[in-house]
Design an enzyme around this catalytic site. Structure first.
Site, PDB file in Angstrom:
ATOM      1  N   LYS A   1     -71.489  86.523  13.254  1.00 55.31           N
ATOM      2  CA  LYS A   1     -72.716  85.809  13.622  1.00 55.31           C
ATOM      3  C   LYS A   1     -73.658  86.724  14.419  1.00 55.31           C
ATOM      4  O   LYS A   1     -74.884  86.700  14.223  1.00 55.31           O
ATOM      5  CB  LYS A   1     -72.368  84.546  14.423  1.00 55.31           C
ATOM      6  CG  LYS A   1     -71.630  83.503  13.584  1.00 55.31           C
ATOM      7  CD  LYS A   1     -71.119  82.329  14.431  1.00 55.31           C
ATOM      8  CE  LYS A   1     -70.338  81.347  13.560  1.00 55.31           C
ATOM      9  NZ  LYS A   1     -69.823  80.185  14.320  1.00 55.31           N
TER      10      LYS A   1
ATOM     11  N   GLN B   1     -68.051  78.571  20.554  1.00 55.03           N
ATOM     12  CA  GLN B   1     -67.153  78.716  19.411  1.00 55.03           C
ATOM     13  C   GLN B   1     -65.872  77.910  19.623  1.00 55.03           C
ATOM     14  O   GLN B   1     -65.234  77.983  20.672  1.00 55.03           O
ATOM     15  CB  GLN B   1     -66.824  80.208  19.206  1.00 55.03           C
ATOM     16  CG  GLN B   1     -66.016  80.519  17.962  1.00 55.03           C
ATOM     17  CD  GLN B   1     -66.808  80.420  16.658  1.00 55.03           C
ATOM     18  OE1 GLN B   1     -68.033  80.361  16.658  1.00 55.03           O
ATOM     19  NE2 GLN B   1     -66.101  80.409  15.560  1.00 55.03           N
TER      20      GLN B   1
ATOM     21  N   ASP C   1     -75.357  73.999  16.661  1.00 59.51           N
ATOM     22  CA  ASP C   1     -74.120  73.615  15.970  1.00 59.51           C
ATOM     23  C   ASP C   1     -74.187  72.165  15.477  1.00 59.51           C
ATOM     24  O   ASP C   1     -73.364  71.749  14.662  1.00 59.51           O
ATOM     25  CB  ASP C   1     -72.948  73.705  16.962  1.00 59.51           C
ATOM     26  CG  ASP C   1     -71.951  74.798  16.629  1.00 59.51           C
ATOM     27  OD1 ASP C   1     -71.873  75.188  15.452  1.00 59.51           O
ATOM     28  OD2 ASP C   1     -71.244  75.225  17.555  1.00 59.51           O
TER      29      ASP C   1
HETATM   30  N1  L34 Z   1     -68.754  75.992  17.472  1.00 59.61           N
HETATM   31  N2  L34 Z   1     -67.053  76.789  16.137  1.00 59.61           N
HETATM   32  C1  L34 Z   1     -68.322  76.385  16.257  1.00 59.61           C
HETATM   33  N3  L34 Z   1     -69.177  76.331  15.195  1.00 59.61           N
HETATM   34  C2  L34 Z   1     -68.752  76.729  13.974  1.00 59.61           C
HETATM   35  O1  L34 Z   1     -69.582  76.614  12.926  1.00 59.61           O
HETATM   36  C3  L34 Z   1     -67.438  77.209  13.823  1.00 59.61           C
HETATM   37  N4  L34 Z   1     -66.931  77.691  12.626  1.00 59.61           N
HETATM   38  C4  L34 Z   1     -65.519  77.399  12.303  1.00 59.61           C
HETATM   39  C5  L34 Z   1     -64.676  77.862  13.489  1.00 59.61           C
HETATM   40  N5  L34 Z   1     -65.270  77.511  14.768  1.00 59.61           N
HETATM   41  C6  L34 Z   1     -66.587  77.196  14.929  1.00 59.61           C
HETATM   42  C7  L34 Z   1     -67.341  78.764  11.930  1.00 59.61           C
HETATM   43  O2  L34 Z   1     -68.409  79.330  12.136  1.00 59.61           O
HETATM   44  C8  L34 Z   1     -65.291  78.222  11.056  1.00 59.61           C
HETATM   45  N6  L34 Z   1     -66.445  79.090  10.953  1.00 59.61           N
HETATM   46  C9  L34 Z   1     -66.581  80.106   9.971  1.00 59.61           C
HETATM   47  C10 L34 Z   1     -67.676  80.952   9.926  1.00 59.61           C
HETATM   48  C11 L34 Z   1     -67.778  81.940   8.976  1.00 59.61           C
HETATM   49  C12 L34 Z   1     -66.791  82.123   8.043  1.00 59.61           C
HETATM   50  C13 L34 Z   1     -65.703  81.276   8.059  1.00 59.61           C
HETATM   51  C14 L34 Z   1     -65.601  80.282   9.018  1.00 59.61           C
HETATM   52  C15 L34 Z   1     -66.919  83.207   7.035  1.00 59.61           C
HETATM   53  O3  L34 Z   1     -67.960  83.790   6.889  1.00 59.61           O
HETATM   54  N7  L34 Z   1     -65.846  83.539   6.310  1.00 59.61           N
HETATM   55  C16 L34 Z   1     -65.827  84.572   5.295  1.00 59.61           C
HETATM   56  C17 L34 Z   1     -64.529  85.334   5.355  1.00 59.61           C
HETATM   57  C18 L34 Z   1     -64.286  85.962   6.695  1.00 59.61           C
HETATM   58  C19 L34 Z   1     -62.925  86.608   6.829  1.00 59.61           C
HETATM   59  O4  L34 Z   1     -62.553  87.378   5.945  1.00 59.61           O
HETATM   60  O5  L34 Z   1     -62.222  86.320   7.822  1.00 59.61           O
HETATM   61  C20 L34 Z   1     -66.006  83.938   3.912  1.00 59.61           C
HETATM   62  O6  L34 Z   1     -66.430  84.654   3.007  1.00 59.61           O
HETATM   63  O7  L34 Z   1     -65.670  82.769   3.752  1.00 59.61           O
END
Ligand code: L34
Length: 300
Positions: A54, A98, A121
């Protein structure tokens, strides 16, 4: 070649981020740089990765960001005091705490302390209430808003569709249902929420034109649960041990992609589907928070 029915979350997130970058440039012309504060409590490895991604997105789009890392022993009162300080900080237009938080801190109290105007959020009860009421002045939670954008920008027919959501959490399942059953364009779906006490999940899933898996069970959705031609969205993030992987673990979704992809009409990969959209929608909410703050200051 990737399969033709893939919904490319990375590409669609890229389009949204381009739009956000243009809006950030327009704000810069008016002398305002949007600012986003991240708060991370403890050393959860996944949280470090996500907040890092982020921060990088902010830097690419011209959004100022700062990250406050608090010790796992931080008290709830100390965290609330930091939020009060960030609520008053005029450089900061969005605040993101987070999840997950340590057990001794009540998430609901924390999210209710973030100023609703900075709640990018969409977790503050005011914004949750506005979503339920269909009041567009609030902020939508990033993951379900991202799924909605994926559906719209992939020309998936939502109006009149049978949408089945697996999972009833406050972050994805419940707000997802509220978004899709709203009265209005790109909504008007018939929504079913399934959960751990649902009697015949498979029967519900097989009726779905749009199937959204967000319950956190690795590869739960198998081919026999999917109507041919349905749109399948995989929100799951399950880390499973994999001795062949460099890190010793690997991410798998809630959908058995190999089995489901050949019969689905459209399907998100995971990774590369919903995850990047969550981040893009956070950027979009932040730019909107900054635009609204500027509008409010001009009026005064
Ligand atoms: N307050 N907490 C708050 N807001 C959120 O919106 C989140 N979340 C979840 C966890 N805690 C939070 C996220 O941002 C999950 N999450 C999140 C964000 C981004 C990705 C996955 C979950 C993401 O970009 N994932 C990649 C793979 C990343 C990797 O390899 O680890 C994808 O391509 O899906």
């Amino acid at each position: 070649m990737p399969p033709a029915n893939l919904i490319d979350g990375r590409a669609i997130a890229g389009q949204i981020q381009d739009e956000v970058a243009q809006r950030a440039a327009a704000l810069a012309d008016r002398g305002l740089q949007p600012g986003l504060a991240f708060v991370r409590v403890g050393e959860d490895p996944a949280s470090k990765v996500y907040v890092g991604m982020k921060e990088k997105a902010c830097a690419q789009l011209g959004i100022f960001s700062e990250t406050r890392v608090l010790a796992p022993s931080t008290t709830e009162a100390e965290l609330l005091a930091l939020l009060t300080q960030l609520n008053a900080d005029t450089r900061i237009h969005g605040i993101l705490v987070q999840a997950p938080l340590p057990k001794h801190i009540r998430e609901a109290v924390v999210y209710a302390t973030v100023s609703p105007q900075k709640d990018v959020d969409g977790f503050h009860p005011m914004n949750v209430g506005k979503l339920m009421l269909g009041d567009p002045s609030g902020f939508l939670p990033c993951t379900p808003a991202g799924v909605h954008e994926l559906l719209m920008r992939s020309q998936v027919q939502i109006e009149g569709a049978e949408a089945v959501i697996l999972g009833r959490g406050n972050i994805v399942g419940k707000p997802m249902a509220a978004i899709l059953c709203q009265k209005g364009r790109h909504a008007n779906a018939t929504v079913t929420i399934c959960h751990s006490q649902t009697r015949d999940i498979k029967a519900h899933c097989r009726r779905a034109d749009i199937l959204i898996a967000a319950m956190g069970v690795a590869k739960f959705v198998t081919a026999d649960m999917v109507k041919p031609g349905a749109t399948v969205i995989d929100v799951g993030v399950n880390r499973v041990t994999d001795p062949t992987a460099k890190s010793g673990s690997r991410l798998v979704g809630d959908v058995d992609f190999e089995g489901v992809q050949p019969i689905a009409g459209r399907i998100t990969p995971n990774p590369g589907g919903v995850g990047p959209m969550t981040i893009a929608m956070l950027m979009q909410n932040t730019i909107r928070a900054a635009e609204l703050a500027l509008g409010a200051s001009v009026k005064n």
